[in-house]
Design a protein around this motif. Sequence first.
Motif, PDB file in Angstrom:
ATOM      1  N   UNK A 126       0.858  -1.349   0.003  1.00  0.00           N
ATOM      2  CA  UNK A 126       0.004  -0.015   0.025  1.00  0.00           C
ATOM      3  C   UNK A 126       0.731   1.307  -0.173  1.00  0.00           C
ATOM      4  N   UNK A 127       1.961   1.305   0.776  1.00  0.00           N
ATOM      5  CA  UNK A 127       2.626   2.485   0.559  1.00  0.00           C
ATOM      6  C   UNK A 127       3.363   2.621  -0.829  1.00  0.00           C
ATOM      7  N   UNK A 128       3.757   1.405  -1.504  1.00  0.00           N
ATOM      8  CA  UNK A 128       4.297   1.796  -2.771  1.00  0.00           C
ATOM      9  C   UNK A 128       3.056   2.227  -3.657  1.00  0.00           C
ATOM     10  N   UNK A 139       0.643   7.054  -6.647  1.00  0.00           N
ATOM     11  CA  UNK A 139      -0.620   7.773  -6.502  1.00  0.00           C
ATOM     12  C   UNK A 139      -1.735   6.884  -7.142  1.00  0.00           C
ATOM     13  N   UNK A 140      -1.914   5.621  -6.883  1.00  0.00           N
ATOM     14  CA  UNK A 140      -2.718   4.618  -7.475  1.00  0.00           C
ATOM     15  C   UNK A 140      -3.958   4.289  -6.557  1.00  0.00           C
ATOM     16  N   UNK A 141      -3.922   4.660  -5.326  1.00  0.00           N
ATOM     17  CA  UNK A 141      -4.862   4.591  -4.361  1.00  0.00           C
ATOM     18  C   UNK A 141      -5.522   5.553  -3.762  1.00  0.00           C
ATOM     19  N   UNK A 142      -6.590   5.509  -3.244  1.00  0.00           N
ATOM     20  CA  UNK A 142      -7.299   6.780  -2.350  1.00  0.00           C
ATOM     21  C   UNK A 142      -6.899   6.426  -1.042  1.00  0.00           C
ATOM     22  N   UNK A 143      -6.567   7.654  -0.041  1.00  0.00           N
ATOM     23  CA  UNK A 143      -6.299   7.191   1.271  1.00  0.00           C
ATOM     24  C   UNK A 143      -7.353   6.501   1.981  1.00  0.00           C
ATOM     25  N   UNK A 202      -3.330  -6.024  -4.105  1.00  0.00           N
ATOM     26  CA  UNK A 202      -2.678  -5.113  -5.227  1.00  0.00           C
ATOM     27  C   UNK A 202      -3.832  -4.655  -6.143  1.00  0.00           C
ATOM     28  N   UNK A 203      -4.690  -5.410  -6.668  1.00  0.00           N
ATOM     29  CA  UNK A 203      -5.469  -5.038  -7.647  1.00  0.00           C
ATOM     30  C   UNK A 203      -6.925  -4.406  -6.973  1.00  0.00           C
ATOM     31  N   UNK A 204      -7.308  -5.127  -5.942  1.00  0.00           N
ATOM     32  CA  UNK A 204      -8.700  -4.603  -5.429  1.00  0.00           C
ATOM     33  C   UNK A 204      -8.604  -3.421  -4.719  1.00  0.00           C
ATOM     34  N   UNK A 205      -7.493  -2.995  -4.068  1.00  0.00           N
ATOM     35  CA  UNK A 205      -7.389  -1.886  -3.283  1.00  0.00           C
ATOM     36  C   UNK A 205      -7.441  -0.544  -4.395  1.00  0.00           C
ATOM     37  N   UNK A 206      -6.992  -0.903  -5.669  1.00  0.00           N
ATOM     38  CA  UNK A 206      -6.801   0.230  -6.634  1.00  0.00           C
ATOM     39  C   UNK A 206      -8.266   0.568  -6.863  1.00  0.00           C
ATOM     40  N   UNK A 207      -9.133  -0.274  -6.785  1.00  0.00           N
ATOM     41  CA  UNK A 207     -10.474   0.174  -7.178  1.00  0.00           C
ATOM     42  C   UNK A 207     -11.346   1.035  -6.209  1.00  0.00           C
ATOM     43  N   UNK A 208     -10.968   0.846  -4.805  1.00  0.00           N
ATOM     44  CA  UNK A 208     -11.615   1.210  -3.866  1.00  0.00           C
ATOM     45  C   UNK A 208     -11.733   2.785  -3.707  1.00  0.00           C
ATOM     46  N   UNK A 209     -13.001   3.178  -3.217  1.00  0.00           N
ATOM     47  CA  UNK A 209     -13.437   4.601  -3.024  1.00  0.00           C
ATOM     48  C   UNK A 209     -13.180   5.363  -4.141  1.00  0.00           C
TER      49      UNK A 209
END
Length: 289
Positions: free
Chosen positions: A99-101, A106-110, A269-276
């Motif tokens: 998640x840090x990476x 800039x690939x995931x929402x906080x 890795x994949x799932x978290x990038x969709x979230x929110x």
Amino acid sequence: MKKLISFFTGSVMFWTVTTAQNILKQAPFGFDSLRTEIVHGKIDTISYASKTVGTNRRAIIYTPPGFSKKNKYPVLYLLHGIGGDEKEWLNGGKPQVILDNLYADKKIEPMIVVMPNGRAMKDDRAGGNIFDSAKVQAFTTFEKDLLNDLIPYIEKKYPVLTDRESRAIAGLSMGGGQSFNFGLGNLDKFAWVGGFSSAPNTKTPDELIPDPEAAKNKLKLLWISCGDNDRLITFSKRTHDYLVEKKIPHIYYIEPGGHDFKVWKNGLYMFSQFLFKTIDKSIFSKFNE
Ligand code: FER
């Protein structure tokens, strides 16, 4: 040497992107390697009073880089498997590194990630016979602990958004089954649901989704992934088949692998990038082309 590594990484990325019809399906080389030059999130262990179990129970919380009490964050509840506890993801999957990476790129929402102990019983350690019926039953009991004890605690102590669209649940194996059972069983609480290599505790499809229209209208994302060499694949497949029959949008992604952290880390890795985020459901079908 650096050039060689970047050529190799670039080639792997090119290969995965092109063979996946512009949908990245496999995390690129280095996604789980610690980068010292970036900002890191923080790991804490918390203890909450559980009325369900009658004990104080531990959970691990990852707050994102730049976390501030002045903001309000959505929450991902991330669940472990039958042989694990609240530390399983941390020990086996290094989600904080992944998640840090992703934040650095800039690939995931906080978001805040909560890793609870999903075996809701007084002795919730993973010792002895992990398949003992009382221990397996405790994975069912965790629904009450989660909804009535843990979520209220998190919402009291952390600056979090409390609407259903700001709450996700995902897990590996037993935790994947729990995510389907609790997420789909409580659509008023969860809009994002993911199961990685979900286990036999997964309810049957008609029990999971008695009201297909409600699922269609309420779910932002329903993610199902599994390794092609996992003997538990039947539980993912039968869920997928039902969702196809009922025309409920979802992602079904069978990837090379067994019942292990390679698949689960890629799932996170994949799932978290969709979230929110705003979701384009038209790309869902590309995952099983
Ligand atoms: C089973 C096989 C596997 C089962 C659970 C599992 C409760 C869970 C595996 C895991 O969490 O890794 O028959 O029954």
